[in-house]
Design a protein around this motif. Structure first.
Motif, short mmCIF file in Angstrom:
data_model
loop_
_atom_site.label_atom_id
_atom_site.label_comp_id
_atom_site.label_asym_id
_atom_site.label_seq_id
_atom_site.Cartn_x
_atom_site.Cartn_y
_atom_site.Cartn_z
N ARG A 19 0.93 -1.15 -0.03
CA ARG A 19 0.05 -0.09 -0.05
C ARG A 19 0.97 1.27 -0.05
N VAL A 20 2.10 1.21 0.69
CA VAL A 20 2.75 2.22 0.79
C VAL A 20 3.66 2.47 -0.35
N GLY A 21 4.06 1.49 -0.88
CA GLY A 21 4.98 1.49 -2.09
C GLY A 21 4.58 2.31 -3.39
N GLY A 22 2.96 2.31 -3.40
CA GLY A 22 2.36 2.87 -4.65
C GLY A 22 1.96 2.02 -5.47
N LYS A 23 1.04 2.36 -6.27
CA LYS A 23 0.27 1.51 -7.34
C LYS A 23 1.05 1.07 -8.42
N ARG A 24 1.64 2.40 -9.08
CA ARG A 24 2.44 1.90 -9.97
C ARG A 24 3.48 1.13 -9.87
N GLU A 25 4.14 1.00 -8.65
CA GLU A 25 5.44 0.29 -8.30
C GLU A 25 5.07 -1.09 -8.40
N VAL A 26 4.05 -1.62 -7.90
CA VAL A 26 3.39 -3.09 -7.91
C VAL A 26 2.95 -3.28 -9.64
N ALA A 27 2.58 -2.41 -10.39
CA ALA A 27 2.05 -2.70 -11.69
C ALA A 27 3.36 -2.78 -12.43
N GLN A 28 4.36 -2.23 -12.15
CA GLN A 28 5.78 -2.18 -13.10
C GLN A 28 6.74 -2.98 -12.52
N LEU A 29 6.64 -4.09 -12.21
CA LEU A 29 7.73 -4.98 -11.87
C LEU A 29 8.61 -5.50 -12.80
N SER A 30 9.91 -5.37 -12.57
CA SER A 30 10.97 -5.79 -13.57
C SER A 30 11.46 -7.06 -13.17
N VAL A 94 -4.36 13.39 -14.68
CA VAL A 94 -4.52 14.49 -15.75
C VAL A 94 -5.87 14.82 -16.08
N ARG A 95 -6.20 16.18 -16.22
CA ARG A 95 -7.43 16.63 -16.45
C ARG A 95 -7.24 17.68 -17.33
N ASP A 96 -8.03 17.63 -18.25
CA ASP A 96 -8.40 18.66 -19.57
C ASP A 96 -6.75 18.92 -20.17
N GLY A 97 -6.09 17.77 -20.39
CA GLY A 97 -4.78 17.73 -21.07
C GLY A 97 -3.68 18.36 -20.16
N GLU A 98 -4.10 18.41 -18.89
CA GLU A 98 -2.85 19.10 -17.88
C GLU A 98 -2.66 18.07 -16.68
N PRO A 99 -1.37 17.90 -16.76
CA PRO A 99 -1.06 16.76 -15.72
C PRO A 99 -1.32 17.52 -14.49
N LEU A 100 -1.71 16.81 -13.45
CA LEU A 100 -1.94 17.34 -11.91
C LEU A 100 -0.56 16.96 -11.21
N LEU A 101 0.43 17.87 -11.07
CA LEU A 101 1.72 17.77 -10.58
C LEU A 101 1.74 17.24 -9.25
N ASP A 102 0.88 17.70 -8.33
CA ASP A 102 0.81 17.47 -7.07
C ASP A 102 0.49 15.92 -6.79
N MET A 103 -0.68 15.50 -7.80
CA MET A 103 -1.19 14.23 -7.64
C MET A 103 0.16 13.22 -8.24
N LEU A 104 0.48 13.67 -9.12
CA LEU A 104 1.93 12.72 -9.75
C LEU A 104 2.86 12.63 -8.59
N ALA A 106 2.60 12.75 -5.18
CA ALA A 106 1.84 11.94 -4.29
C ALA A 106 1.84 10.58 -4.81
N GLU A 107 1.51 10.37 -5.96
CA GLU A 107 1.63 8.90 -6.26
C GLU A 107 2.89 8.35 -6.72
N ARG A 108 3.87 9.30 -6.89
CA ARG A 108 5.19 8.76 -7.31
C ARG A 108 5.39 8.35 -8.59
N ILE A 109 4.72 8.94 -9.68
CA ILE A 109 4.73 8.47 -11.03
C ILE A 109 5.39 9.90 -11.89
N THR A 110 5.68 9.61 -12.85
CA THR A 110 6.31 10.97 -13.71
C THR A 110 5.39 11.01 -15.10
N ILE A 111 5.58 12.12 -15.56
CA ILE A 111 4.71 12.47 -16.73
C ILE A 111 5.16 11.56 -17.80
#
Length: 161
Positions: A19-30, A94-104, A106-111
């Motif tokens: 849960r703390v590791g982040g959603k994308r971390e689990v989804a992108q296992l190398s 992302v909302r209306d073509g603009e990335p929400l940088l604070d949310m990115l 917080a979720e530790r993901i990149t553009i």
């Protein structure tokens, strides 16, 4: 009984780590991450069963993990207020073509993560993304605007290719 308690403690610890590791971390296992998970699995099993390598200890440990997982799923189904705590929440990134940088952040993901996922869906320009949702499983859902922008000759300054 000792194995049951140790299994529950390890289950809770691993659930918290995921849960703390982040959603994308689990989804992108190398490949390395998978090897690390197997190693962690072995270390965890040693912590659960200690010196007891009997079949009974293994069955108790696996049954405890399975029942704990089923219990969490049942809680999420039968008590909806607990669902965000158990499964997490989908987040708009992302909302209306603009990335929400604070949310990115917080979720530790990149553009670049969003660009890659958009390309996989055949989306070429950020401005076409009405909403991008980071789902609870770490995947992205895209809701796009119409393609009329491509026909109007607008400049390609927001191309994500």
């Amino acid at each position: 009984m000792d194995i049951l308690i140790r299994s529950l403690v390890i289950f809770a610890f691993l659930w918290l780590i995921v849960r703390v590791g982040g959603k994308r971390e689990v989804a992108q296992l190398s490949a390395f991450d998978m090897i690390l998970l197997i190693t962690v699995g072995d270390l965890v099993s040693q912590g659960i069963v200690q010196e007891d390598y009997s079949l009974t200890a293994a069955v108790i440990a696996v049954a405890t993990f399975s029942i704990a997982g089923i219990t969490l799923s049942s809680l999420a189904i039968h008590f909806p207020p607990f669902r965000p705590w158990i499964e997490g929440r989908a987040r708009i990134v992302v909302r209306d073509g603009e990335p929400l940088l604070d949310m990115l952040r917080a979720e530790r993901i990149t553009i670049q993560d969003i660009h890659e996922a958009a390309r996989e869906q055949g989306i070429r320009r950020m401005r076409h993304i009405e909403l991008c949702v980071l789902e609870t499983d770490g995947s992205f859902s895209f809701f796009t605007q119409g393609d009329e922008d491509e026909r109007d000759g607008a400049p390609d300054r927001d191309s994500i290719a």
